[in-house]
Design a protein around this motif. Structure first.
Motif, PDB file in Angstrom:
ATOM      1  N   ILE A  10      47.069  -8.153  30.347  1.00 55.81           N
ATOM      2  CA  ILE A  10      48.579  -8.181  29.730  1.00 55.81           C
ATOM      3  C   ILE A  10      49.592  -8.246  30.982  1.00 55.81           C
ATOM      4  CG2 ILE A  10      50.274  -6.727  28.750  1.00 55.81           C
ATOM      5  CD1 ILE A  10      48.076  -5.391  27.091  1.00 55.81           C
ATOM      6  N   GLN A  11      49.096  -7.564  32.262  1.00 54.20           N
ATOM      7  CA  GLN A  11      50.211  -7.307  33.048  1.00 54.20           C
ATOM      8  C   GLN A  11      50.068  -8.779  34.030  1.00 54.20           C
ATOM      9  OE1 GLN A  11      52.249  -5.361  33.689  1.00 54.20           O
ATOM     10  NE2 GLN A  11      51.747  -3.341  33.113  1.00 54.20           N
ATOM     11  N   HIS A  12      48.979  -9.448  34.063  1.00 56.01           N
ATOM     12  CA  HIS A  12      49.206 -10.704  34.814  1.00 56.01           C
ATOM     13  C   HIS A  12      49.484 -11.960  34.138  1.00 56.01           C
ATOM     14  CE1 HIS A  12      47.206 -13.584  37.858  1.00 56.01           C
ATOM     15  NE2 HIS A  12      47.089 -14.417  36.745  1.00 56.01           N
ATOM     16  N   VAL A  13      49.067 -11.814  32.584  1.00 59.92           N
ATOM     17  CA  VAL A  13      49.482 -12.968  31.660  1.00 59.92           C
ATOM     18  C   VAL A  13      51.008 -13.023  31.376  1.00 59.92           C
ATOM     19  CG1 VAL A  13      49.267 -14.245  29.564  1.00 59.92           C
ATOM     20  CG2 VAL A  13      47.357 -13.421  30.847  1.00 59.92           C
ATOM     21  N   ARG A  14      51.474 -11.616  31.287  1.00 62.31           N
ATOM     22  CA  ARG A  14      53.037 -11.390  31.056  1.00 62.31           C
ATOM     23  C   ARG A  14      53.558 -12.222  29.615  1.00 62.31           C
ATOM     24  NH1 ARG A  14      55.565  -8.307  34.311  1.00 62.31           N
ATOM     25  NH2 ARG A  14      57.735  -9.141  33.596  1.00 62.31           N
ATOM     26  N   PRO A  15      52.716 -11.901  28.640  1.00 59.81           N
ATOM     27  CA  PRO A  15      53.013 -12.525  27.601  1.00 59.81           C
ATOM     28  C   PRO A  15      54.517 -12.149  26.915  1.00 59.81           C
ATOM     29  CG  PRO A  15      51.549 -10.909  26.951  1.00 59.81           C
ATOM     30  CD  PRO A  15      51.487 -11.114  28.478  1.00 59.81           C
ATOM     31  N   PHE A  55      39.459 -13.336  37.958  1.00 62.71           N
ATOM     32  CA  PHE A  55      39.382 -12.107  37.129  1.00 62.71           C
ATOM     33  C   PHE A  55      37.967 -12.322  36.090  1.00 62.71           C
ATOM     34  CE2 PHE A  55      40.558 -10.361  33.180  1.00 62.71           C
ATOM     35  CZ  PHE A  55      40.298  -8.848  33.103  1.00 62.71           C
ATOM     36  N   LYS A  56      38.374 -13.581  35.452  1.00 59.64           N
ATOM     37  CA  LYS A  56      37.513 -13.708  34.298  1.00 59.64           C
ATOM     38  C   LYS A  56      35.878 -13.701  34.616  1.00 59.64           C
ATOM     39  CE  LYS A  56      36.871 -16.677  30.267  1.00 59.64           C
ATOM     40  NZ  LYS A  56      37.520 -17.982  29.421  1.00 59.64           N
ATOM     41  N   CYS A 113      37.299   0.297  29.029  1.00 61.13           N
ATOM     42  CA  CYS A 113      37.839  -1.137  29.096  1.00 61.13           C
ATOM     43  C   CYS A 113      39.341  -1.234  29.213  1.00 61.13           C
ATOM     44  CB  CYS A 113      37.380  -1.810  27.616  1.00 61.13           C
ATOM     45  SG  CYS A 113      36.133  -3.219  27.971  1.00 61.13           S
ATOM     46  N   ARG A 114      40.084  -0.083  29.230  1.00 64.69           N
ATOM     47  CA  ARG A 114      41.578  -0.313  29.342  1.00 64.69           C
ATOM     48  C   ARG A 114      41.881  -1.140  30.584  1.00 64.69           C
ATOM     49  NH1 ARG A 114      45.182   1.668  26.256  1.00 64.69           N
ATOM     50  NH2 ARG A 114      43.866   2.809  25.290  1.00 64.69           N
ATOM     51  N   PRO A 115      41.224  -0.823  31.794  1.00 66.67           N
ATOM     52  CA  PRO A 115      42.093  -1.626  32.902  1.00 66.67           C
ATOM     53  C   PRO A 115      41.840  -2.988  32.823  1.00 66.67           C
ATOM     54  CG  PRO A 115      40.562   0.489  33.639  1.00 66.67           C
ATOM     55  CD  PRO A 115      40.309   0.468  32.067  1.00 66.67           C
ATOM     56  N   LEU A 143      46.423 -16.636  24.101  1.00 61.68           N
ATOM     57  CA  LEU A 143      45.245 -16.029  24.693  1.00 61.68           C
ATOM     58  C   LEU A 143      44.772 -14.930  23.708  1.00 61.68           C
ATOM     59  CD1 LEU A 143      43.485 -16.110  27.142  1.00 61.68           C
ATOM     60  CD2 LEU A 143      44.604 -14.039  28.224  1.00 61.68           C
ATOM     61  N   ILE A 144      43.475 -15.225  23.436  1.00 59.88           N
ATOM     62  CA  ILE A 144      42.954 -14.136  22.521  1.00 59.88           C
ATOM     63  C   ILE A 144      41.940 -13.268  23.120  1.00 59.88           C
ATOM     64  CG2 ILE A 144      41.564 -13.676  20.262  1.00 59.88           C
ATOM     65  CD1 ILE A 144      42.446 -16.660  19.612  1.00 59.88           C
ATOM     66  N   VAL A 145      42.057 -11.843  23.210  1.00 54.87           N
ATOM     67  CA  VAL A 145      41.470 -10.733  23.921  1.00 54.87           C
ATOM     68  C   VAL A 145      41.061  -9.817  22.915  1.00 54.87           C
ATOM     69  CG1 VAL A 145      42.572 -11.540  26.039  1.00 54.87           C
ATOM     70  CG2 VAL A 145      43.215  -9.559  24.836  1.00 54.87           C
ATOM     71  N   ASN A 146      40.314  -8.794  23.282  1.00 56.17           N
ATOM     72  CA  ASN A 146      39.976  -7.722  22.501  1.00 56.17           C
ATOM     73  C   ASN A 146      40.068  -6.403  23.344  1.00 56.17           C
ATOM     74  OD1 ASN A 146      38.764  -8.453  19.794  1.00 56.17           O
ATOM     75  ND2 ASN A 146      37.413  -9.745  21.071  1.00 56.17           N
ATOM     76  N   VAL A 147      40.228  -5.159  22.572  1.00 50.80           N
ATOM     77  CA  VAL A 147      40.326  -3.918  23.282  1.00 50.80           C
ATOM     78  C   VAL A 147      39.123  -3.559  24.002  1.00 50.80           C
ATOM     79  CG1 VAL A 147      40.205  -1.532  22.745  1.00 50.80           C
ATOM     80  CG2 VAL A 147      41.743  -2.926  21.537  1.00 50.80           C
ATOM     81  N   VAL A 148      38.008  -4.022  23.600  1.00 49.48           N
ATOM     82  CA  VAL A 148      36.588  -3.747  24.542  1.00 49.48           C
ATOM     83  C   VAL A 148      36.223  -5.191  24.569  1.00 49.48           C
ATOM     84  CG1 VAL A 148      36.269  -1.250  23.863  1.00 49.48           C
ATOM     85  CG2 VAL A 148      35.276  -3.040  22.630  1.00 49.48           C
TER      86      VAL A 148
END
Length: 201
Positions: A112-117, A6-7, A104-106, A81-86
């Protein structure tokens, strides 16, 4: 598709959904840290240094985030894991628009859904605005340092903190943030204990 795929796909995608964001960017900034961690941090958008290096939260605000998390014995590269809204830097580091966040939401939802924090920390008012639109109009002061639930992500507890960039502008808020981080740490410790106990039942 696993997280690494994905990344890589997103970084190489040349995404052009947002004209203002894709025009001058150097990198699509996907994240920084450990995709197997149970703690996710969501910020606003990449800044200049993040855009240059292709990693989230590596500028001055990221340096402060590293120090704050280290104060509660968490390593930003190992424990979250550090991410951003966009995923692309807005011009002049302005906040992302609602349209840009929606585009960018998808990607964010996939993360979120894959990592399941177990816990998701939102950094600042912009992240709160885009993840909690139903609470529009409520200020940071009445929500910061508290846990809450989002129906869309029932597996996770959400927690709101001041953005490190705001703390750089107003260091008087740092002691308050340290207290909020102690609350976060206590919750993480309790979750770890519960997981350990259930594994030995």
């Amino acid at each position: 598709m696993d997280y690494v795929e994905f990344k890589n796909r997103l970084m190489e995608s040349q995404c052009a959904k947002c004209p203002d964001l894709c025009r001058d960017r150097q990198h699509i900034v996907v994240d920084r840290g450990n995709s197997d961690a149970k703690l996710m941090i969501i910020g606003e958008a990449p800044g200049e240094k993040e855009d240059f290096l292709g990693k989230a939260f590596v500028g001055r605000a990221g340096g402060l985030l590293d120090k704050l998390m280290a104060a509660i014995d968490l390593d930003t590269n190992r424990d979250m894991l550090i991410v951003n809204v966009v995923k692309c830097r807005p011009p002049n580091n302005r906040p992302p628009t609602s349209h840009e966040a929606d585009n960018c939401r998808p990607y964010l939802e996939w993360q979120i859904q894959h990592v399941r924090p177990q816990v998701v920390v939102l950094l600042g008012a912009t992240a709160a605005k885009h993840l909690m639109p139903e609470e529009k109009g409520r200020g940071m002061k009445e929500r910061v340092g508290r846990f809450f639930n989002l129906a869309k992500y029932p597996q996770a507890k959400f927690f709101l903190l001041y953005h490190p960039a705001y703390l750089l502008r107003d260091p008087r808020k740092i002691p308050e943030t340290v207290e909020h981080l102690k609350i976060l740490k206590s919750h993480l410790f309790l979750e770890e204990e519960r997981t350990h106990e259930s594994a030995h039942c």
